[in-house]
Scaffold this active site. Structure first.
Site: not given
Length: 303
Positions: A62, A64, A66-67, A142, A212, A270
């Site tokens: 996805h 976000h 941090d990914h 999510h 997530d 995570h």
């Protein structure tokens, strides 16, 4: 045949000095697949001596940061090192626009082609396959569209018994048929059963990557029976309300998925930056499912 998962990063959104943002490298028979690309992913690839020019398929769960925020830097380094081979990226269609804007405003022109494969967030779908494995995406629960991925080996051919090849003078051109299950017929018409010529192959292995997501029963179906499952465990049960509000899982949620799906082994990752001691994650999960291990940068797991 090698089938390994190396953890490059297992932290959640807020950066810490203990954990890097999410990213991991799957090595299947020396074919490299990168799953998520948080900030610093290319540095972690360097740290663990992974030849990232051999990565030809990159999967993003996805959008976000941090990914996926490590992707522009990784692409730039691949370019600077002279890459010319195509790179396949499986992600939300919006990521293509974001990367193209970044390349345009930085006056960058890659030497290699990016092959974009938009994901569906409605139902499971096979998004990549070769002669030995297939990769399936499946929707997670999510705050934004998010997919998990399941990497499954295809059934292997049967193993020839070398002595039988010599005993019956089996020509090379027939071996592939026999490994596929055929019997062998001698010149006098005698049938040699396949079971006398071959041994059972190793069972196909499978790995699933879930981050997530909040707990969801549909995830259980998607990861049913995998040999190894990585499932996010951002929070502990004492912070369940926080997990609920942010559409994340607790360690016990991850263990429930593993238990109900009948997986072989569970990796927790995570982790929220609020936790300095991760042992409670292990204790919480082990009260529901075993075996469980905690992810950590540099750990390599055999599937």
């Amino acid at each position: 045949m090698k089938f390994e998962v190396t953890i490059l990063g297992c932290g959640s959104a807020t950066p810490t000095l203990r954990h890097w943002p999410t990213s991991q490298l799957v090595n299947h028979d020396e074919h490299y697949f990168l799953f998520d690309c948080g900030e610093g992913a290319q540095l972690q690839l360097r740290r663990y001596n992974i030849k990232f020019q051999q990565i030809n398929h990159l999967f993003i769960t996805h959008l976000h940061g941090d990914h996926c925020l490590g992707l522009p830097g990784l692409l730039s380094t691949m370019h600077l090192l002279g890459r010319t081979k195509d790179l396949n990226i499986y992600a939300n269609a919006a990521l293509q626009e974001a990367i193209e804007i970044q390349l345009r405003v930085s006056y960058s022109r890659l030497r290699f082609q990016l092959k974009w494969h938009p994901l569906s967030y409605d139902e499971p779908q096979i998004i990549m396959e070769n002669a030995k494995l297939q990769v399936m995406s499946f929707p997670l629960n999510h705050r934004v569209p998010c997919c998990g991925f399941r990497i499954s080996e295809k059934p292997k051919p049967r193993n020839m018994i070398p002595q039988m090849i010599e005993k019956y003078t089996i020509p090379f051109v027939r071996i592939r048929q026999i490994k596929a299950g055929a019997d062998y017929i001698l010149e006098d018409g005698t049938v040699i059963p396949n079971a006398d010529l071959t041994l059972d192959p190793a069972e196909p292995k499978s790995y699933a990557f879930c981050t997530d997501t909040a707990f969801a029963e549909k995830t259980i179906d998607a990861v049913q029976g995998v040999d190894l499952l990585y499932h996010e465990a951002t929070f502990l049960e004492k912070d369940r309300q926080r997990a609920y509000d942010t559409f994340h899982s607790t360690a016990s949620d991850a263990a429930r998925v593993a238990n109900m799906a009948g997986v072989g082994k569970l990796i927790l990752g995570h982790f929220s930056a609020r936790y300095h001691d991760l042992n409670p994650f292990l204790e919480e999960a082990e009260s529901v499912f075993k075996p469980v291990v905690l992810a950590n940068e540099g750990l390599c797991f055999k599937v």
